[in-house]
Design an enzyme around this catalytic site. Sequence first.
Site, PDB file in Angstrom:
ATOM      1  N   ASP A  62      37.873  68.352 -13.992  1.00 48.97           N
ATOM      2  CA  ASP A  62      39.014  67.500 -12.855  1.00 48.97           C
ATOM      3  C   ASP A  62      38.657  68.497 -12.053  1.00 48.97           C
ATOM      4  O   ASP A  62      39.308  68.280 -10.603  1.00 48.97           O
ATOM      5  CB  ASP A  62      39.835  68.153 -13.402  1.00 48.97           C
ATOM      6  CG  ASP A  62      40.713  69.550 -12.509  1.00 48.97           C
ATOM      7  OD1 ASP A  62      39.180  70.725 -12.584  1.00 48.97           O
ATOM      8  OD2 ASP A  62      41.769  69.945 -12.287  1.00 48.97           O
ATOM      9  N   GLU A  63      36.936  68.660 -11.265  1.00 49.25           N
ATOM     10  CA  GLU A  63      37.103  69.039  -9.970  1.00 49.25           C
ATOM     11  C   GLU A  63      35.431  68.494  -9.877  1.00 49.25           C
ATOM     12  O   GLU A  63      34.740  68.610 -10.230  1.00 49.25           O
ATOM     13  CB  GLU A  63      36.477  70.555  -9.942  1.00 49.25           C
ATOM     14  CG  GLU A  63      36.761  71.667  -9.437  1.00 49.25           C
ATOM     15  CD  GLU A  63      36.097  72.643  -9.632  1.00 49.25           C
ATOM     16  OE1 GLU A  63      36.060  73.563  -9.196  1.00 49.25           O
ATOM     17  OE2 GLU A  63      36.930  73.424 -11.143  1.00 49.25           O
ATOM     18  N   ASP A  87      40.871  68.325  -6.252  1.00 48.35           N
ATOM     19  CA  ASP A  87      40.502  69.264  -7.308  1.00 48.35           C
ATOM     20  C   ASP A  87      41.945  68.155  -8.188  1.00 48.35           C
ATOM     21  O   ASP A  87      43.424  68.931  -7.474  1.00 48.35           O
ATOM     22  CB  ASP A  87      41.291  70.640  -7.209  1.00 48.35           C
ATOM     23  CG  ASP A  87      41.151  71.412  -9.058  1.00 48.35           C
ATOM     24  OD1 ASP A  87      40.609  72.636  -9.163  1.00 48.35           O
ATOM     25  OD2 ASP A  87      42.225  71.407  -9.634  1.00 48.35           O
TER      26      ASP A  87
HETATM   27  P1  TTP Z   1      42.478  74.026 -13.341  1.00 47.70           P
HETATM   28  O1  TTP Z   1      42.073  73.412 -11.672  1.00 47.70           O
HETATM   29  O2  TTP Z   1      41.809  75.439 -13.408  1.00 47.70           O
HETATM   30  O3  TTP Z   1      43.512  73.814 -13.530  1.00 47.70           O
HETATM   31  P2  TTP Z   1      45.009  73.008 -13.918  1.00 47.70           P
HETATM   32  O4  TTP Z   1      43.774  71.498 -12.797  1.00 47.70           O
HETATM   33  O5  TTP Z   1      45.446  72.978 -14.836  1.00 47.70           O
HETATM   34  O6  TTP Z   1      45.906  72.791 -12.397  1.00 47.70           O
HETATM   35  P3  TTP Z   1      45.956  73.350 -10.902  1.00 47.70           P
HETATM   36  O7  TTP Z   1      44.157  72.559 -11.061  1.00 47.70           O
HETATM   37  O8  TTP Z   1      46.420  71.877 -10.145  1.00 47.70           O
HETATM   38  O9  TTP Z   1      45.717  74.523 -10.443  1.00 47.70           O
HETATM   39  O10 TTP Z   1      41.223  73.295 -14.690  1.00 47.70           O
HETATM   40  C1  TTP Z   1      41.347  72.161 -14.780  1.00 47.70           C
HETATM   41  C2  TTP Z   1      41.340  71.914 -16.784  1.00 47.70           C
HETATM   42  O11 TTP Z   1      41.335  72.896 -17.460  1.00 47.70           O
HETATM   43  C3  TTP Z   1      43.090  72.551 -17.173  1.00 47.70           C
HETATM   44  O12 TTP Z   1      44.233  71.725 -16.401  1.00 47.70           O
HETATM   45  C4  TTP Z   1      42.579  72.981 -18.178  1.00 47.70           C
HETATM   46  C5  TTP Z   1      41.890  73.624 -18.223  1.00 47.70           C
HETATM   47  N1  TTP Z   1      41.421  74.868 -18.207  1.00 47.70           N
HETATM   48  C6  TTP Z   1      41.517  75.550 -19.366  1.00 47.70           C
HETATM   49  O13 TTP Z   1      41.219  75.121 -20.285  1.00 47.70           O
HETATM   50  N2  TTP Z   1      41.288  76.759 -19.408  1.00 47.70           N
HETATM   51  C7  TTP Z   1      41.834  77.700 -18.376  1.00 47.70           C
HETATM   52  O14 TTP Z   1      41.717  78.915 -18.446  1.00 47.70           O
HETATM   53  C8  TTP Z   1      41.962  77.112 -17.096  1.00 47.70           C
HETATM   54  C9  TTP Z   1      41.959  77.691 -15.778  1.00 47.70           C
HETATM   55  C10 TTP Z   1      41.426  75.096 -17.288  1.00 47.70           C
HETATM   56 MG    MG Z   2      42.693  71.110 -11.079  1.00 50.70          MG
END
Ligand code: TTP
Ligand code: MG
Length: 401
Positions: free
Chosen positions: A107-108, A12
Amino acid sequence: MDAKQRAIIHIDMDAFYAAVEQRDNPELQGKPVIIGGSVESRGVVSTASYEARTYGVHSAMPMAEAHRLCPNGIYLPVDMQKYRRVSQQIMGIFHRFTPEVEAISLDEAFLDVTASQRLFGTAEEIGYAIKGLIKTELHLTASVGLSYNKFLAKLASDMDKPDGFYKIAPEELEAKVWPLPVRRMMGVGGKTAQLLEGMGVRTIGQLANMNAGLLEHILGKQGLVMHEVANGMDNRPVEPVRESKSVGRETTFPQDIGEQYVLETILFTLADDVCHTLRTSGLKGKTISIKIRYPDFRSITRAVTLDSYTASFEPVFDAVQQLMRDNYQDGTPVRLIGVTVSSLKKDDEIIEQPDLFGDDSRKVRQQELNRVMDKINARYGGDTVHRARKLTGRDKNGELF
Ligand code: TTP
Ligand code: MG
């Protein structure tokens, strides 16, 4: 193979959208960066850099609240095209180690690297190698979780964020996972957690040691699954998303429709929509089918195969119209109709057979028209330009128009 012998990685990216913006604009590095919609449009936060998180800003929070908490933050709109491009590069790195990549979002992803270990070293080495490549090639950081099933790998990737690496080995389940709050279990949302906590079940370990039959009695089949997962049993495979085999649209009418010209007009819109999706996905298809469902739920599907692959509206709609005329009796009530294009190929895999004897100029003009329409719609929103249809049929009074 023993289920505990699998090597599953969950990766992630850290603060993904914000990290990409910070990378591309060094002035933003080390600062609270918040990506999301505008306050005026009552937008929400998509993500916040780790600097902004210290102010309490987080995903899904109203933008106005973020401004209150972090007035000096740098606020940027969402640039999906850019994040998609970066995502493809990340997925490209994963594919160097295994074809078993299941993307969960931009991103995952889950990777099954069990078989990759013969080529690339241990699963740990693969995890660190992937982190390294993401850093040196893309200048971004990722958090890696390694374990023997999907649930534990995902849990692990979250344990050491950002820029983390965390492993949960089979013998570590009790020490590393059982003390965690029951809310960290997949499938345990607010309500289930409250229910469990109300019964004194606060940790994953307590859940794991409950009587499975009792859990099933309280939560149904889901309770049994949770009990297994809490005990480290999760056999779900990593499933690479296979390419879509068809693109289709169908519509159910609020009231049955029995007029051919109305049905054809609806098919026209559905076909236009399908072709648009094909073109934006870089696909072309060869088999065109229609589906008709009657009020008694009896359905028919009729298909025709074209001579060449296409994503152009004209040949698709010509085929649809012919299928309709061959298979539908005007006046028969219809509950649902649909259009599907299948036998798909990627645009760049198709070797065009030049039409040596025919007139290709019409085809070229159509392709040009389609391209321009997609460009305008992409820029100004999906519905800006529509093909005007000259309706030929009879109105309710039987008059030709
Ligand atoms: P996440 O992997 O949940 O968050 P992140 O990568 O920003 O942070 P981290 O993993 O370090 O905690 O989500 C990936 C991307 O998806 C995030 O950069 C933006 C998008 N996203 C949204 O648009 N809305 C949301 O509610 C979430 C959770 C994520
Ligand atoms: Mg993330």
